[in-house]
Design a protein around this motif. Structure first.
Motif, PDB file in Angstrom:
ATOM      1  N   THR A   1       0.821  -1.213   0.000  1.00  0.00           N
ATOM      2  CA  THR A   1       0.000   0.000   0.000  1.00  0.00           C
ATOM      3  C   THR A   1       0.853   1.260   0.000  1.00  0.00           C
ATOM      4  N   ALA A   2       2.026   1.210   0.661  1.00  0.00           N
ATOM      5  CA  ALA A   2       2.931   2.363   0.660  1.00  0.00           C
ATOM      6  C   ALA A   2       3.364   2.705  -0.760  1.00  0.00           C
ATOM      7  N   MET A   3       3.582   1.676  -1.585  1.00  0.00           N
ATOM      8  CA  MET A   3       3.949   1.914  -2.980  1.00  0.00           C
ATOM      9  C   MET A   3       2.785   2.549  -3.737  1.00  0.00           C
ATOM     10  N   THR A   4       1.577   2.043  -3.531  1.00  0.00           N
ATOM     11  CA  THR A   4       0.408   2.602  -4.204  1.00  0.00           C
ATOM     12  C   THR A   4       0.222   4.070  -3.836  1.00  0.00           C
ATOM     13  N   ARG A   5       0.384   4.384  -2.541  1.00  0.00           N
ATOM     14  CA  ARG A   5       0.219   5.768  -2.102  1.00  0.00           C
ATOM     15  C   ARG A   5       1.291   6.672  -2.692  1.00  0.00           C
TER      16      ARG A   5
ATOM     17  N   ARG B   1      -7.685   2.259   3.272  1.00  0.00           N
ATOM     18  CA  ARG B   1      -8.550   2.762   4.335  1.00  0.00           C
ATOM     19  C   ARG B   1     -10.021   2.460   4.051  1.00  0.00           C
ATOM     20  N   VAL B   2     -10.454   2.803   2.850  1.00  0.00           N
ATOM     21  CA  VAL B   2     -11.851   2.579   2.473  1.00  0.00           C
ATOM     22  C   VAL B   2     -11.985   1.412   1.507  1.00  0.00           C
ATOM     23  N   ALA B   3     -11.023   1.278   0.612  1.00  0.00           N
ATOM     24  CA  ALA B   3     -11.074   0.212  -0.403  1.00  0.00           C
ATOM     25  C   ALA B   3      -9.658  -0.213  -0.750  1.00  0.00           C
ATOM     26  N   ASP B   4      -9.530  -1.410  -1.339  1.00  0.00           N
ATOM     27  CA  ASP B   4      -8.215  -1.860  -1.776  1.00  0.00           C
ATOM     28  C   ASP B   4      -7.978  -1.459  -3.227  1.00  0.00           C
ATOM     29  N   GLU B   5      -6.779  -1.772  -3.736  1.00  0.00           N
ATOM     30  CA  GLU B   5      -6.410  -1.371  -5.094  1.00  0.00           C
ATOM     31  C   GLU B   5      -7.352  -1.948  -6.145  1.00  0.00           C
TER      32      GLU B   5
ATOM     33  N   THR C   1      -0.417   0.097 -11.734  1.00  0.00           N
ATOM     34  CA  THR C   1       1.050  -0.026 -11.714  1.00  0.00           C
ATOM     35  C   THR C   1       1.529  -0.692 -10.434  1.00  0.00           C
ATOM     36  N   SER C   2       0.966  -0.295  -9.304  1.00  0.00           N
ATOM     37  CA  SER C   2       1.362  -0.897  -8.033  1.00  0.00           C
ATOM     38  C   SER C   2       1.064  -2.391  -8.013  1.00  0.00           C
ATOM     39  N   LEU C   3      -0.106  -2.782  -8.484  1.00  0.00           N
ATOM     40  CA  LEU C   3      -0.467  -4.204  -8.507  1.00  0.00           C
ATOM     41  C   LEU C   3       0.424  -4.984  -9.479  1.00  0.00           C
TER      42      LEU C   3
END
Length: 396
Positions: free
Chosen positions: A132-136, A277-281, A331-333
């Motif tokens: 998640t840190a990468m996605t953010r 927090r609310v939803a995943d990737e 991209t993160s996934l």
């Protein structure tokens, strides 16, 4: 190099990497308002001027495939510095081009140089972050990526009020030179020696073979590529549609383009806040692509039914503003499972993204001219295909 803990250092890293990743968009968007004038001064057709856009995109894709795997072996800094130097050279070449043929050659040099910034920015983020840190962090990069379509066409349009299109390429060269200095003095190597791959063609081919058989990776890379293609149809066709068909001036077109860039920034940051927090990737990706489909369908309906310009602009905003959320999450996934070959994984993503985008741009000119209907059809096909790609079977 480790992920920076201090907010100030993290912000600087986001600014530098975001600027590098935005090089492709910046180099495209800034000269869009000048395309009709370029055709007139160089005494060539609009289609040949648009070819400078297609050539750049293809060169950007090919360059990423070369630079990405090399960076897995040599590290990120050396290929990045070489690419920035080549970009500055290509920009000056374009500024001095006496004909459209010379301009096309300069655009190829620009593209190969910009490819280094585009592919290695993603690889460096993968070197430093996970999950998640990468996605953010990718969402944070969307601030700078979104600023490119806000600032670039406005700056390009304003330059055209008192000078020629050649000044646009001089400014691009200056920006490239500034980033070259920033990378040289403030961006350390992010890939340690123990994580580098052998400098052997078989090792590189093995990396691409692994990526080509990973359905989870391909699923998200293709979704991102198709979404980018839908937006690229807007990027490559909107200057002709909105200025020639709807009568907007170069400055008005620049403002419209900038407002859509604001959408990328705002929704990209909303996605960064919501993820984890609310939803995943996965959920954010599905929702944002569904909104993009609605926007593209609206663009086609406006073209076919001759609906008001205001409604067309709203639909374009819906489509374009979803790009930040889609690219950050997809991209993160896609890169999550390929930390040891982040350069190759990032390069293959870039190749597919820009090749699909160039095909979309070419498809719009089959009839010999860019029309609102052709742009709308291309957007619908690409966005629907992106959403459908997410329904494919995956292993994770």
């Amino acid at each position: 190099m480790t992920a920076p803990a201090r907010p100030g250092r993290r912000a600087w890293l986001a600014l530098v990497l975001g600027s590098l990743s935005a090089f492709g968009a910046l180099t495209i968007d800034m000269y869009l308002p000048a395309m009709p004038g370029m055709a007139h001064e160089l005494r060539t057709s609009a289609l040949l001027v648009q070819l400078t856009l297609t050539v750049f995109v293809v060169g950007l894709a090919v360059g990423q495939v070369i630079v990405g795997p090399l960076s897995d072996t040599w590290g990120r800094r050396r290929p990045l510095l070489a690419g920035m130097a080549l970009y500055v050279t290509g920009s000056l070449w374009c500024a001095l081009a006496p004909s459209v043929g010379w301009l096309l050659a300069g655009r190829i040099l620009q593209a190969l140089g910009a490819a280094a910034g585009t592919v290695l920015a993603r690889a460096i983020v993968r070197d430093l972050y996970q999950g998640t840190a990468m996605t953010r962090f990718f969402s944070t990069l969307m601030v700078v990526n979104g600023m490119a379509p806000i600032i670039a066409p406005v700056l390009g349009g304003q330059l055209l009020t008192f000078t020629t299109w050649r000044a646009v390429f001089l400014v691009l060269g200056a920006i490239g030179a500034i980033l070259l200095v920033a990378v040289a003095f403030t961006l350390p190597e992010s890939l340690p020696d123990e994580r580098r791959t052998p400098a052997h063609p078989r090792a590189i081919l093995r990396s691409f073979r692994t990526l080509g058989t990973d359905r989870y990776y391909l699923r998200h890379v293709l979704a991102a590529a198709l979404m980018f293609a839908a937006v690229f149809a807007y990027i490559s066709g909107s200057s002709f549609v909105l200025q020639d068909a709807y009568g907007l001036s170069a400055q008005q077109f620049s403002l419209v383009f900038g407002l859509n860039g604001i959408g990328i920034v705002v929704f990209g940051q909303i996605g960064g806040v919501l993820v984890g927090r609310v939803a995943d990737e996965h959920a954010l990706l599905r929702v944002s692509l569904s909104v993009a489909v609605l926007g593209s369908a609206g663009v086609l309906a406006c073209a076919l039914l001759h609906l008001p310009l205001a409604l067309l602009l709203v639909c374009l905003f819906l489509l374009v503003s979803m790009l930040g959320i889609v690219l950050a999450n997809a991209t993160s996934l896609a890169l999550a499972g390929h930390g040891s070959a982040a350069g190759a994984a990032s390069s293959l993503q870039g190749l597919l993204q820009f090749l699909v985008g160039s095909l979309a741009a070419s498809a719009m000119t089959v009839s010999g001219q860019v029309t609102a209907t052709a742009m709308g059809v291309t957007m619908v096909v690409c966005s629907v295909a992106a959403l459908a790609t997410l329904r494919l079977h995956h292993d994770r």
